[in-house]
Design a protein around this motif. Structure first.
Motif, mmCIF file in Angstrom:
data_model
loop_
_atom_site.group_PDB
_atom_site.id
_atom_site.type_symbol
_atom_site.label_atom_id
_atom_site.label_comp_id
_atom_site.label_asym_id
_atom_site.label_seq_id
_atom_site.Cartn_x
_atom_site.Cartn_y
_atom_site.Cartn_z
ATOM 1 N N ARG A 45 0.821 -1.215 0.000
ATOM 2 C CA ARG A 45 0.000 0.000 0.000
ATOM 3 C C ARG A 45 0.856 1.268 0.000
ATOM 4 O O ARG A 45 0.327 2.363 -0.011
ATOM 5 C CB ARG A 45 -0.941 0.002 1.212
ATOM 6 C CG ARG A 45 -2.000 -1.079 1.134
ATOM 7 C CD ARG A 45 -3.090 -0.955 2.192
ATOM 8 N NE ARG A 45 -2.662 -0.529 3.492
ATOM 9 C CZ ARG A 45 -2.381 -1.335 4.512
ATOM 10 N NH1 ARG A 45 -2.456 -2.641 4.369
ATOM 11 N NH2 ARG A 45 -2.025 -0.843 5.675
ATOM 12 N N GLY A 46 2.191 1.128 0.013
ATOM 13 C CA GLY A 46 3.068 2.291 -0.098
ATOM 14 C C GLY A 46 3.811 2.660 1.168
ATOM 15 O O GLY A 46 4.599 3.604 1.169
ATOM 16 N N TYR A 47 3.603 1.956 2.250
ATOM 17 C CA TYR A 47 4.259 2.287 3.518
ATOM 18 C C TYR A 47 5.628 1.603 3.566
ATOM 19 O O TYR A 47 5.828 0.597 4.225
ATOM 20 C CB TYR A 47 3.361 1.906 4.694
ATOM 21 C CG TYR A 47 2.074 2.683 4.677
ATOM 22 C CD1 TYR A 47 2.037 3.991 5.134
ATOM 23 C CD2 TYR A 47 0.912 2.131 4.159
ATOM 24 C CE1 TYR A 47 0.867 4.732 5.092
ATOM 25 C CE2 TYR A 47 -0.262 2.861 4.117
ATOM 26 C CZ TYR A 47 -0.283 4.163 4.588
ATOM 27 O OH TYR A 47 -1.440 4.891 4.526
ATOM 28 N N HIS A 81 -5.975 7.953 0.569
ATOM 29 C CA HIS A 81 -5.356 7.900 -0.761
ATOM 30 C C HIS A 81 -5.826 6.726 -1.598
ATOM 31 O O HIS A 81 -5.792 6.786 -2.814
ATOM 32 C CB HIS A 81 -3.828 7.899 -0.635
ATOM 33 C CG HIS A 81 -3.301 6.751 0.139
ATOM 34 N ND1 HIS A 81 -3.044 5.528 -0.426
ATOM 35 C CD2 HIS A 81 -2.981 6.642 1.451
ATOM 36 C CE1 HIS A 81 -2.584 4.713 0.496
ATOM 37 N NE2 HIS A 81 -2.534 5.359 1.643
ATOM 38 N N LYS A 82 -6.259 5.644 -0.968
ATOM 39 C CA LYS A 82 -6.773 4.452 -1.655
ATOM 40 C C LYS A 82 -5.879 4.015 -2.816
ATOM 41 O O LYS A 82 -6.349 3.666 -3.895
ATOM 42 C CB LYS A 82 -8.204 4.679 -2.133
ATOM 43 C CG LYS A 82 -9.151 4.972 -0.974
ATOM 44 C CD LYS A 82 -10.572 4.994 -1.427
ATOM 45 C CE LYS A 82 -11.472 5.458 -0.317
ATOM 46 N NZ LYS A 82 -11.940 4.468 0.544
ATOM 47 N N GLY A 83 -4.566 4.077 -2.599
ATOM 48 C CA GLY A 83 -3.607 3.628 -3.603
ATOM 49 C C GLY A 83 -3.129 4.702 -4.559
ATOM 50 O O GLY A 83 -2.202 4.474 -5.330
ATOM 51 N N ASN A 84 -3.713 5.880 -4.536
ATOM 52 C CA ASN A 84 -3.302 6.978 -5.410
ATOM 53 C C ASN A 84 -1.981 7.537 -4.877
ATOM 54 O O ASN A 84 -1.951 8.208 -3.852
ATOM 55 C CB ASN A 84 -4.388 8.055 -5.424
ATOM 56 C CG ASN A 84 -4.045 9.255 -6.263
ATOM 57 O OD1 ASN A 84 -2.881 9.573 -6.492
ATOM 58 N ND2 ASN A 84 -5.068 9.951 -6.711
ATOM 59 N N GLN A 85 -0.887 7.260 -5.572
ATOM 60 C CA GLN A 85 0.440 7.656 -5.100
ATOM 61 C C GLN A 85 0.635 9.166 -5.071
ATOM 62 O O GLN A 85 1.339 9.681 -4.211
ATOM 63 C CB GLN A 85 1.529 6.993 -5.945
ATOM 64 C CG GLN A 85 1.644 5.505 -5.691
ATOM 65 C CD GLN A 85 2.026 5.204 -4.254
ATOM 66 O OE1 GLN A 85 3.090 5.588 -3.791
ATOM 67 N NE2 GLN A 85 1.154 4.523 -3.531
ATOM 68 N N ARG A 86 0.006 9.882 -5.982
ATOM 69 C CA ARG A 86 0.119 11.348 -5.970
ATOM 70 C C ARG A 86 -0.510 11.890 -4.675
ATOM 71 O O ARG A 86 0.072 12.741 -4.009
ATOM 72 C CB ARG A 86 -0.573 11.950 -7.193
ATOM 73 C CG ARG A 86 -0.527 13.465 -7.167
ATOM 74 C CD ARG A 86 -1.069 14.042 -8.440
ATOM 75 N NE ARG A 86 0.060 14.170 -9.356
ATOM 76 C CZ ARG A 86 -0.033 14.332 -10.642
ATOM 77 N NH1 ARG A 86 -1.213 14.364 -11.215
ATOM 78 N NH2 ARG A 86 1.035 14.468 -11.387
ATOM 79 N N ASN A 90 1.418 13.640 -1.252
ATOM 80 C CA ASN A 90 1.089 15.059 -1.165
ATOM 81 C C ASN A 90 1.114 15.493 0.304
ATOM 82 O O ASN A 90 0.230 15.157 1.080
ATOM 83 C CB ASN A 90 -0.291 15.306 -1.771
ATOM 84 C CG ASN A 90 -0.686 16.760 -1.770
ATOM 85 O OD1 ASN A 90 -0.030 17.605 -1.166
ATOM 86 N ND2 ASN A 90 -1.783 17.042 -2.441
ATOM 87 N N ARG A 91 2.133 16.239 0.688
ATOM 88 C CA ARG A 91 2.299 16.638 2.094
ATOM 89 C C ARG A 91 1.151 17.495 2.617
ATOM 90 O O ARG A 91 0.897 17.519 3.811
ATOM 91 C CB ARG A 91 3.624 17.377 2.287
ATOM 92 C CG ARG A 91 4.799 16.443 2.284
ATOM 93 C CD ARG A 91 6.091 17.224 2.476
ATOM 94 N NE ARG A 91 7.187 16.302 2.641
ATOM 95 C CZ ARG A 91 7.765 16.046 3.811
ATOM 96 N NH1 ARG A 91 7.362 16.658 4.891
ATOM 97 N NH2 ARG A 91 8.751 15.193 3.880
ATOM 98 N N SER A 92 0.463 18.207 1.741
ATOM 99 C CA SER A 92 -0.681 18.999 2.209
ATOM 100 C C SER A 92 -1.851 18.089 2.593
ATOM 101 O O SER A 92 -2.816 18.542 3.212
ATOM 102 C CB SER A 92 -1.121 20.013 1.150
ATOM 103 O OG SER A 92 -1.602 19.352 0.003
ATOM 104 N N ASN A 93 -1.750 16.813 2.270
ATOM 105 C CA ASN A 93 -2.770 15.827 2.645
ATOM 106 C C ASN A 93 -2.367 15.068 3.917
ATOM 107 O O ASN A 93 -3.044 14.149 4.331
ATOM 108 C CB ASN A 93 -2.992 14.840 1.487
ATOM 109 C CG ASN A 93 -4.163 13.928 1.722
ATOM 110 O OD1 ASN A 93 -5.205 14.345 2.215
ATOM 111 N ND2 ASN A 93 -4.002 12.661 1.385
#
Length: 120
Positions: A45-47, A81-86, A90-93
């Motif tokens: 999942r990106g972690y 994010h549900k898998g959306n890497q952008r 995104n640090r503002s998120n």
């Protein structure tokens, strides 16, 4: 002060108020196990190690929980994010949260929002 009456579970057992029946607990464990089998791993999942470095740096710069002000323990994605890497990167998120705020209030909020989108 009056107390609530016991309830009868679907299996026929009499259950005290505020207590789960063993059959309900078993069904919940089985449901969670089925969900976990379909869910990708945290790394998938990106972690990753890169996330670990970036989240530690973010917490160093933002040490207080955004909800309650106690020391933050993790970085939360404001919008899932549900898998959306952008969106994931995104640090503002990102927001700093303590574990109780993340595990309780934030997760309940996401479940409510997910239910609303499924009702349409």
């Amino acid at each position: 002060m009056p107390s609530r009456a016991p309830r009868i579970c679907g299996c026929g057992h009499r259950i005290a108020p505020g207590v789960a029946c063993p059959c309900e607990e078993r069904r919940a464990r089985e449901r969670k196990a089925r969900h976990d089998q379909r869910r990708p791993t945290a790394r998938q999942r990106g972690y990753t190690a890169e996330w670990e470095r970036e989240s530690k740096a973010f917490l160093a710069a933002n040490p207080a929980c955004r909800r309650c002000g106690v020391p933050a323990a993790l970085v939360d994605h404001i919008q899932p994010h549900k898998g959306n890497q952008r969106l994931f990167w995104n640090r503002s998120n990102w927001q700093p949260l303590c574990r109780p705020c993340h595990s309780g209030a934030k997760q309940a909020q996401e479940r409510r929002e997910e239910t609303k989108t499924h009702d349409c």
